[in-house]
Design an enzyme around this catalytic site. Structure first.
Site, short mmCIF file in Angstrom:
data_model
loop_
_atom_site.label_atom_id
_atom_site.label_comp_id
_atom_site.label_asym_id
_atom_site.label_seq_id
_atom_site.Cartn_x
_atom_site.Cartn_y
_atom_site.Cartn_z
N SER A 78 -19.42 -2.40 -5.61
CA SER A 78 -20.74 -2.46 -4.91
C SER A 78 -21.81 -2.84 -5.93
CB SER A 78 -21.01 -1.33 -4.01
OG SER A 78 -22.24 -1.26 -3.74
N HIS A 135 -18.83 -6.22 -3.21
CA HIS A 135 -19.61 -5.61 -1.80
C HIS A 135 -21.12 -5.40 -2.03
CE1 HIS A 135 -19.24 -2.58 1.37
NE2 HIS A 135 -20.28 -1.89 0.82
N ASP A 176 -24.52 -4.45 -0.40
CA ASP A 176 -25.19 -3.61 0.77
C ASP A 176 -26.34 -4.08 1.13
OD1 ASP A 176 -23.22 -1.26 1.05
OD2 ASP A 176 -23.64 -0.98 -1.21
N MET A 223 -29.62 -3.41 3.31
CA MET A 223 -30.24 -2.36 3.88
C MET A 223 -31.82 -2.61 4.54
SD MET A 223 -29.21 0.83 1.41
CE MET A 223 -27.38 0.99 0.81
N HIS A 275 -21.89 -5.50 3.67
CA HIS A 275 -21.99 -4.39 4.71
C HIS A 275 -23.58 -4.24 5.10
CE1 HIS A 275 -21.90 0.15 4.22
NE2 HIS A 275 -22.06 -0.16 5.45
N MET A 300 -26.21 -2.55 6.62
CA MET A 300 -26.84 -1.34 7.33
C MET A 300 -28.19 -1.57 7.84
SD MET A 300 -25.33 0.93 4.00
CE MET A 300 -25.03 -0.63 3.36
N MET A 317 -16.98 5.11 6.28
CA MET A 317 -18.05 5.66 5.29
C MET A 317 -17.63 7.05 4.83
SD MET A 317 -20.36 3.34 4.61
CE MET A 317 -21.40 4.25 3.65
N PHE A 342 -27.40 5.34 0.21
CA PHE A 342 -27.69 5.25 -1.42
C PHE A 342 -26.42 5.38 -2.19
CE2 PHE A 342 -31.32 7.21 0.98
CZ PHE A 342 -32.34 6.47 0.20
N GLY A 358 -24.28 6.66 -5.45
CA GLY A 358 -24.13 7.74 -6.30
C GLY A 358 -24.05 9.12 -5.66
N ASP A 414 -15.79 3.63 1.58
CA ASP A 414 -17.27 3.18 0.82
C ASP A 414 -17.87 4.47 0.86
OD1 ASP A 414 -19.29 2.15 -0.20
OD2 ASP A 414 -19.82 1.06 1.83
N GLY A 415 -18.09 4.69 -0.40
CA GLY A 415 -18.90 5.90 -0.65
C GLY A 415 -18.38 7.00 -1.72
N GLY A 416 -18.88 7.45 -2.92
CA GLY A 416 -18.49 8.56 -3.61
C GLY A 416 -17.16 8.13 -4.22
#
Ligand code: DX5
Ligand code: ZN
Length: 230
Positions: free
Chosen positions: A8, A36, A38, A40, A69, A71, A140, A146, A148, A178-180
């Site tokens: 990402s 990826h 993002d 937003m 993606h 958002m 997700m 965000f 991190g 997606d995420g972490g």
């Protein structure tokens, strides 16, 4: 089937996006499978990133397929533009879409794969009929907005359910997370049945992003070898 790794660019240097794309580009099975992106809008999520003009520039700057993606609010209106521009996969949020079935048709008609994303608290079961029209399901594993943040392990239940539905022929789509996602969490995601792994900070905060991609892929292959027979 082989695992897909999608760095990402949210954690990349936005002033050097072409270089940051190059840093994860390599031969098949070594470099990033997708990039990826993002998007937003500071309404659907409390953060603002980039939009269509930057995606159009990035499309000219890299050969890696773009996984956009979105958002954003009102994806019914805005998402098809990303498909028309040449994005490989365009993912919208089910919580934001007015008519997700029509939207999937529009995305496909414009030449992209259609992706549907679920926030961590959004149940999969409520959207199974809609998902029949989609090519990817983006689960997700953090609240969108965000990079991190810490991985939310409870979403793996959704991944397991989706995997079962795909493996039994009730759904036909790729399961993406997606995420972490990082060296500590990617194996659990692989075991639960993820096909495509998005990783932002784990790739772009690493000293060598290209190597981070290779190491994440190697972890996936080790964690769920039975899934990746060629
Ligand atoms: C969060 C974004 C993610 C983010 C992931 O809203 O959708 O794609 O970049 O970043 P990490 O991997 O750092 O959690
Ligand atoms: Zn994302």
């Amino acid at each position: 089937m082989h695992p897909l790794i999608a760095p990402s660019i949210l954690s990349a240097d936005f002033a050097r996006l072409a270089d940051e794309a190059d840093a994860v580009t390599g031969p098949q099975g070594e470099g990033a499978d997708w990039l990826h992106v993002d998007v937003m809008d500071a309404h659907f999520v409390p953060n603002l990133t980039i939009g269509l003009p930057v995606v159009e520039s990035l499309l000219r700057a890299t050969a890696v397929p773009l996984d956009c993606h979105l958002m954003i609010e009102d994806p019914d209106r805005w998402a098809p533009g990303y498909a028309e521009a040449g994005a490989y996969n365009v993912t919208v949020h089910v919580e934001a879409a007015e008519d997700p079935v029509m939207l999937a048709k529009n995305l496909r008609a414009a030449g992209a794969m259609a992706g549907l994303s679920l926030k961590p608290g959004t149940p999969l079961e409520d959207h199974l009929d809609v998902l029949r029209h989609y090519d990817t399901l983006l689960v997700m594993s953090v609240e969108p907005g965000f990079g991190g943040q810490s991985f939310l392990p409870h979403v793996l239940d959704k991944v397991r359910t989706a995997r079962r539905l795909v493996d039994t022929g009730h759904l036909r789509l790729l399961v993406e997370i997606d995420g972490g996602v990082n060296a500590d969490t990617i194996e659990a995601a692989a075991e639960a049945g993820v096909d495509c792994f998005v990783a932002g900070s784990a790739v772009y905060s690493a000293e060598d992003p290209g190597r981070a991609v290779r190491e994440l892929r190697a972890q996936v292959l080790r964690a769920a070898p039975h899934r990746w027979v060629t």
